[in-house]
Each structure stands twice: as C-alpha cells, then as structure tokens.
Scaffold this active site. Structure first.
Site, mmCIF file in Angstrom:
data_model
loop_
_atom_site.group_PDB
_atom_site.id
_atom_site.type_symbol
_atom_site.label_atom_id
_atom_site.label_comp_id
_atom_site.label_asym_id
_atom_site.label_seq_id
_atom_site.Cartn_x
_atom_site.Cartn_y
_atom_site.Cartn_z
ATOM 1 N N ASP A 69 -45.991 -22.546 -81.514
ATOM 2 C CA ASP A 69 -46.981 -22.363 -80.298
ATOM 3 C C ASP A 69 -47.547 -24.044 -81.039
ATOM 4 O O ASP A 69 -47.359 -24.424 -81.926
ATOM 5 C CB ASP A 69 -48.483 -21.811 -80.529
ATOM 6 N N GLY A 107 -44.899 -26.448 -79.287
ATOM 7 C CA GLY A 107 -46.400 -26.424 -77.964
ATOM 8 C C GLY A 107 -47.194 -27.489 -78.183
ATOM 9 O O GLY A 107 -47.129 -27.699 -76.640
ATOM 10 N N HIS A 115 -52.162 -17.162 -88.835
ATOM 11 C CA HIS A 115 -52.401 -17.550 -87.563
ATOM 12 C C HIS A 115 -50.636 -16.875 -87.534
ATOM 13 O O HIS A 115 -50.631 -16.121 -86.120
ATOM 14 C CB HIS A 115 -52.642 -18.919 -87.233
ATOM 15 N N LYS A 153 -62.291 -18.023 -67.935
ATOM 16 C CA LYS A 153 -61.410 -18.023 -67.882
ATOM 17 C C LYS A 153 -61.182 -19.018 -69.079
ATOM 18 O O LYS A 153 -61.296 -19.484 -69.813
ATOM 19 C CB LYS A 153 -60.093 -19.094 -67.264
ATOM 20 N N HIS A 197 -60.196 -20.460 -77.828
ATOM 21 C CA HIS A 197 -59.216 -19.656 -76.221
ATOM 22 C C HIS A 197 -59.375 -18.698 -76.262
ATOM 23 O O HIS A 197 -58.495 -18.007 -77.728
ATOM 24 C CB HIS A 197 -58.408 -20.434 -75.888
ATOM 25 N N HIS A 206 -48.929 -14.029 -85.012
ATOM 26 C CA HIS A 206 -48.355 -13.648 -83.625
ATOM 27 C C HIS A 206 -46.932 -12.847 -84.316
ATOM 28 O O HIS A 206 -46.439 -12.565 -83.075
ATOM 29 C CB HIS A 206 -47.788 -15.228 -83.798
#
Length: 269
Positions: free
Chosen positions: A156, A187, A132, A37, A12, A136
């Site tokens: 997250d 998250g 990942h 979106k 995403h 961040h």
C-alpha cells in the site's frame, strides 16, 4: 469476548468491526453515515454506534479495542531507513529519529477520546495497537480459509513506516519475513502518478488501474521511477514520493511528485 476493531489510522476510510467470541457480527464504514467519501480525517463514531446497535450490546460490554497503527521502536530499521532516505528534508529525518511515534500518539489520543465519548471507557477496555501492515495481512490470511502454509504479500502507500510486507501464514499465525519502508513505496508511486493524471490521491487510483490496459506502454519508459537491485528496490524521490522543497506546488497545493516529473512527462493533466 467482545472485540471492537477500528480503522482510520492513516487519515482515510475510517471504519469499525465487531467480533463476539471470534465471530464477525457487524462492520461498517464511517462514510456511509456521514455521506462523505472516504471520511478523511474522521474517526468512526457512527460506524461504532451502528456495530454496537446491530449486535445488541452496550458500550460497556466491549472487552478489547484493536487499532491498526502501532509504535515502531528506534531499534527497528524502519525509522533509520526513513531518516537516511529523507536526508534532503532534514526536519523530517530528525523527527523520524527523535519523535518517530508522534503519529501513533496522535492516533492514540483520538481513539481514547472516542472511546470515552461513546462510553466504552478508555481506562476500562484493553487497547491493542497492531502494526498497520500486519493488520492488512491478517485481513487477507485469517479470512482466506487456507489451512496449510501460505505466502502473504501486502502493498500500500504506507502504514507507520512500512510500505510493503512479505510473510507467511501457518497454523493461524502470521510470520514476517521482510518489509520495505517509506519512501520506497509502490503504492505511493502509484498515488503520485494518480495525482499527476489529475485524479485525487487515495481515491482515483482505481480509475487509473481501469484505464491502464488501454494505454500504450511504448510511449514512455517508466523504469527511471524505480531502481531495482537484487532483492531490493528504491523509488526515485527526485521524481515521486518526495517531501518538502522537492514537491511540485500549484495554487497553494503541494503534490506528491516533483517539478522534474513535469519536465519529463509534461504538464500535470
């Protein structure tokens, strides 16, 4: 040096950013061009084209491509933690141990194809996969302006396996102190409750956050969702963050929570 940073590793919000000699010259999200979106399941083709055009450079001039998803070694506690906590879904547990980097290689294949399609050249450019949560942490620390030693926290859903990152930044470098791993994800828990409340996961969380201050915390005791012990915590996967047969299913769709959550809180909103 020209560095192209890509995103979209977790299916995403695909995006791209271009740095020339350490200076950001262009950045864009794929959804802006597709009018879709979050651009779920897409690679940032149009975002990359925009960045190159905005910078006035040719695809062949890109030196380095960075991507926020890396291989995780079997020696890491991450894959073992995942396997142990998903004992009730043995197929997932076994896969984590014996094919635990399958998502990385799927991402790698998609990125290489995109680089060739855009004439950047997968065999020519230097490809750097970045963990990942480290990506961040970098996006926060390296843009913060802090010169002295400072704490870094990242939370997250999950990256490769990590869900929460604790570290510190000093002299431009990031040092990892501790991580928590899937399914123990704050998250993910928030996303599961977002789904339960009738919103789309990975989209409606901000709406739930906005409404939360208007709720009555006395109505429900949510402590059963998380077990905290000293410097560790575990999410109750009998209620949320669950896989396979534990998941609640309705109209052919599988949700990130179990039927037991509905038994406790009532019907899905």
């Amino acid at each position: 040096m020209i560095v192209l940073g890509l995103s979209g590793a977790v299916n995403h919000d695909a995006s791209a950013a271009l740095y020339i000699d350490g200076k950001l010259v262009a950045a864009a999200e794929e959804e802006r061009f597709l009018r879709d979106k979050h651009a779920k399941g897409k690679m940032p083709y149009e975002a990359v084209k925009f960045c190159l055009q905005r910078a006035g450079i040719k695809p062949s001039q890109v030196d380095v491509v960075a991507f926020p998803y890396a291989e995780i070694s079997l020696k890491s506690p991450a894959r073992w933690h995942y396997a142990k906590r998903h004992w009730y879904a043995p197929d997932r547990a076994i896969t984590a141990l014996f094919s635990g980097n399958r998502r990385y290689w799927r991402n790698h294949k998609n990125v290489m194809k995109m680089l060739d399609d855009l004439e950047i050249g997968s065999s020519r450019v230097k490809f750097i996969p970045v963990e990942h949560h480290l990506a961040h942490a970098s996006s926060a620390y390296h843009l913060s302006g802090f010169k002295d030693k400072c704490a870094i926290i990242g939370i997250d859903g999950k990256g490769e396996y990590a869900t929460t990152f604790f570290g510190y930044g000093e002299n431009g470098k990031i040092h990892k102190i501790k991580e928590f791993y899937d399914p123990d994800s704050l998250g993910g828990l928030y996303g599961a409750l977002t789904e339960f409340l009738g919103f789309e996961m990975l989209d409606g969380e901000f709406k739930v956050m906005g409404m939360a201050p208007y709720g009555d915390p006395k109505r429900f005791d949510f402590s059963r969702l998380i077990e905290c012990t000293g410097d560790d915590f575990k999410v109750n996967t009998k209620l949320v963050n669950c896989l396979g047969l534990r998941r609640y299913k309705k109209d052919g769709k599988s949700y990130y929570f179990s039927p037991k959550l509905i038994e406790w809180l009532g019907n899905m909103r």
